[in-house]
Write a protein that holds these residues in place. Structure first.
Motif, short mmCIF file in Angstrom:
data_model
loop_
_atom_site.label_atom_id
_atom_site.label_comp_id
_atom_site.label_asym_id
_atom_site.label_seq_id
_atom_site.Cartn_x
_atom_site.Cartn_y
_atom_site.Cartn_z
N ILE A 196 0.82 -1.20 0.00
CA ILE A 196 0.00 0.00 0.00
C ILE A 196 0.86 1.26 0.00
CG2 ILE A 196 -1.85 -1.25 1.15
CD1 ILE A 196 -1.19 0.20 3.72
N ALA A 197 0.26 2.34 -0.43
CA ALA A 197 0.90 3.65 -0.40
C ALA A 197 0.12 4.52 0.58
CB ALA A 197 0.95 4.24 -1.81
N ALA A 198 0.09 5.82 0.38
CA ALA A 198 -0.55 6.72 1.35
C ALA A 198 -2.03 6.40 1.50
CB ALA A 198 -0.37 8.17 0.92
N THR A 199 -2.41 5.93 2.66
CA THR A 199 -3.77 5.49 2.94
C THR A 199 -4.28 6.22 4.17
OG1 THR A 199 -3.23 3.31 2.03
CG2 THR A 199 -5.22 3.47 3.37
N LEU A 200 -5.54 6.60 4.16
CA LEU A 200 -6.10 7.45 5.20
C LEU A 200 -6.37 6.68 6.50
CD1 LEU A 200 -8.47 9.83 3.21
CD2 LEU A 200 -6.20 10.30 4.13
N THR A 201 -5.29 6.27 7.13
CA THR A 201 -5.38 5.81 8.50
C THR A 201 -5.52 7.05 9.38
OG1 THR A 201 -2.98 5.93 8.76
CG2 THR A 201 -3.91 3.84 7.98
N PRO A 202 -5.88 6.89 10.66
CA PRO A 202 -6.02 8.08 11.50
C PRO A 202 -4.77 8.97 11.52
CG PRO A 202 -7.03 6.21 12.58
CD PRO A 202 -6.35 5.67 11.35
N ALA A 203 -3.59 8.38 11.59
CA ALA A 203 -2.36 9.18 11.66
C ALA A 203 -2.11 9.93 10.36
CB ALA A 203 -1.17 8.28 11.99
N ILE A 204 -2.27 9.24 9.23
CA ILE A 204 -2.03 9.89 7.93
C ILE A 204 -3.08 10.96 7.67
CG2 ILE A 204 -1.99 9.52 5.44
CD1 ILE A 204 0.49 8.47 6.78
N GLU A 205 -4.32 10.67 8.00
CA GLU A 205 -5.39 11.65 7.77
C GLU A 205 -5.14 12.92 8.56
OE1 GLU A 205 -10.25 11.76 7.41
OE2 GLU A 205 -9.29 10.15 8.56
N ALA A 206 -4.69 12.78 9.80
CA ALA A 206 -4.41 13.95 10.63
C ALA A 206 -3.28 14.79 10.04
CB ALA A 206 -4.06 13.52 12.05
N ARG A 207 -2.24 14.12 9.55
CA ARG A 207 -1.11 14.84 8.96
C ARG A 207 -1.52 15.60 7.71
NH1 ARG A 207 3.50 10.87 7.67
NH2 ARG A 207 4.46 12.78 6.89
N LEU A 208 -2.33 14.98 6.87
CA LEU A 208 -2.74 15.62 5.62
C LEU A 208 -3.69 16.78 5.87
CD1 LEU A 208 -3.17 12.53 3.24
CD2 LEU A 208 -1.20 14.05 3.49
N ALA A 210 -3.72 18.63 8.44
CA ALA A 210 -2.95 19.72 9.05
C ALA A 210 -2.09 20.46 8.03
CB ALA A 210 -2.08 19.18 10.17
N ASN A 211 -1.88 19.82 6.87
CA ASN A 211 -0.99 20.42 5.87
C ASN A 211 -1.54 20.16 4.46
OD1 ASN A 211 1.12 21.34 4.27
ND2 ASN A 211 2.71 20.50 5.61
N PRO A 212 -2.57 20.91 4.05
CA PRO A 212 -3.18 20.69 2.73
C PRO A 212 -2.18 20.84 1.58
CG PRO A 212 -4.57 22.10 4.07
CD PRO A 212 -3.28 21.94 4.82
N GLU A 213 -1.20 21.70 1.74
CA GLU A 213 -0.21 21.88 0.68
C GLU A 213 0.64 20.63 0.52
OE1 GLU A 213 1.40 23.61 -2.51
OE2 GLU A 213 -0.25 24.43 -1.32
N MET A 214 0.96 19.99 1.63
CA MET A 214 1.71 18.73 1.57
C MET A 214 0.90 17.66 0.86
SD MET A 214 3.29 16.39 4.65
CE MET A 214 1.69 15.85 5.24
N GLN A 215 -0.41 17.61 1.15
CA GLN A 215 -1.26 16.63 0.49
C GLN A 215 -1.31 16.88 -1.01
OE1 GLN A 215 -5.13 15.92 2.16
NE2 GLN A 215 -5.95 15.05 0.26
N MET A 219 -0.04 14.18 -3.77
CA MET A 219 -0.95 13.56 -4.72
C MET A 219 -0.52 13.76 -6.17
SD MET A 219 -3.13 11.76 -3.16
CE MET A 219 -1.85 11.37 -1.96
N GLU A 220 0.38 14.68 -6.43
CA GLU A 220 0.91 14.86 -7.78
C GLU A 220 1.68 13.62 -8.25
OE1 GLU A 220 3.21 18.40 -7.56
OE2 GLU A 220 1.47 19.74 -7.60
N LYS A 221 2.09 12.79 -7.32
CA LYS A 221 2.85 11.57 -7.65
C LYS A 221 1.94 10.37 -7.90
CE LYS A 221 6.68 13.08 -4.70
NZ LYS A 221 7.52 12.75 -3.51
N TYR A 222 0.64 10.57 -7.73
CA TYR A 222 -0.31 9.47 -7.86
C TYR A 222 -1.12 9.62 -9.14
CZ TYR A 222 0.62 8.05 -3.05
OH TYR A 222 1.24 7.59 -1.91
N VAL A 223 -1.26 8.54 -9.89
CA VAL A 223 -2.08 8.56 -11.11
C VAL A 223 -3.55 8.83 -10.74
CG1 VAL A 223 -2.88 7.19 -13.07
CG2 VAL A 223 -0.49 7.08 -12.36
#
Length: 263
Positions: A196-208, A210-215, A219-223
């Motif tokens: 798997i790659a970036a998946t919206l687990t609680p930890a990942i969702e919180a990070r994204l 908190a930082n919409p620009e990082m998300q 996501m530019e790397k994902y088809v």
């Protein structure tokens, strides 16, 4: 119409199932006729919440606390599972990341740390898989059948800068799973991986959040330009646990939105 993903009364053990991807796998299994679901987590309260959710919906589940890095703890968990439901038919090695209690230095460059930090990755992602398989495989051999599904990461397939030890541990888990597939195929036991790659687990969702620009940059790397959902992963795991995948073993299936491709 028959359900090709029906688990036909299989007993299942899912590690790290107190939240995120593991929780969703447990819910998928409950909805597809698992006879009993062993919800494992390092934190018992999280496992109990998922088990209650399954039981309230008409399924059968128990919560069992165990540290997958400790073989004695794993064997005790498998014993409790057998007492509750019978021998385990499906093992899902989902527990991962840097373990339940990550070392505060886990994100530092590996050359600035040492084994006390490296082992937080290696323990759960590699030894955890070996421990759980060693505890479950004898029952599967005796019963002449079983399914082992190991959740790895695209970091283990392609490598991830800054996550070198984690990448190595996940690659090791994949290699171990392929070897298990070769050893156990004659017993009608299959063993596969889901990367798997970036998946919206609680930890990942919180990070994204908190930082919409990082998300956006990520996501530019994902088809398919969105993070993965726990259900995306659970769909593949359910397939590999079911009889629909009876002639598939030793494979790694990326569920990653096209972050990387595989032949």
């Amino acid at each position: 119409m028959s359900d090709i993903l029906d688990l036909n009364g299989k007993v299942t053990l899912i590690t790290g199932a107190g939240q995120g991807v593991g929780r969703q796998i447990a819910l998928h299994f409950a909805a597809h006729n698992a006879a009993g679901i062993v919800v494992n987590d390092y934190f018992l309260d999280r496992a109990e919440q998922v088990a209650r959710e399954i039981n309230a919906a008409g399924g059968k589940a128990i919560a069992v606390q165990a540290d997958v890095t400790d073989l004695a703890s794993v064997k005790a968990m498998v014993g409790k599972a057998e007492q509750a439901f019978g021998p385990i038919d499906v093992l899902v090695n989902n527990a991962g990341n840097a373990g339940a209690t990550p070392d505060p230095d886990a994100r530092k460059p590996f050359w600035e740390t040492g084994p006390e930090v490296w082992n937080s990755f290696i323990g759960v992602n590699l030894y955890g898989v070996i421990n759980c398989a060693s505890a479950c495989v004898p029952q599967m051999i005796e019963r002449k059948g079983g399914r082992i599904v190991t959740i790895i990461s695209d970091a283990g397939r392609a490598g991830e800068a800054g996550l070198e030890v984690y990448s190595g541990a996940k690659a090791g888990a994949a290699g171990f799973t392929r070897a298990v597939a070769r050893s156990l195929g004659r017993h009608n036991i299959t063993a596969n991986c889901v990367a798997i790659a970036a998946t919206l687990t609680p930890a990942i969702e919180a990070r994204l959040k908190a930082n919409p620009e990082m998300q956006k940059k990520m996501m530019e790397k994902y088809v398919i330009r969105r993070p993965g959902l726990p259900s995306d992963v659970a769909n593949m795991v359910l397939f590999l646990a079911s009889d629909a995948s009876a002639w598939i073993t030793g494979q790694t299936y990326p569920v990653n939105g096209g972050f990387t491709f595989a032949l």
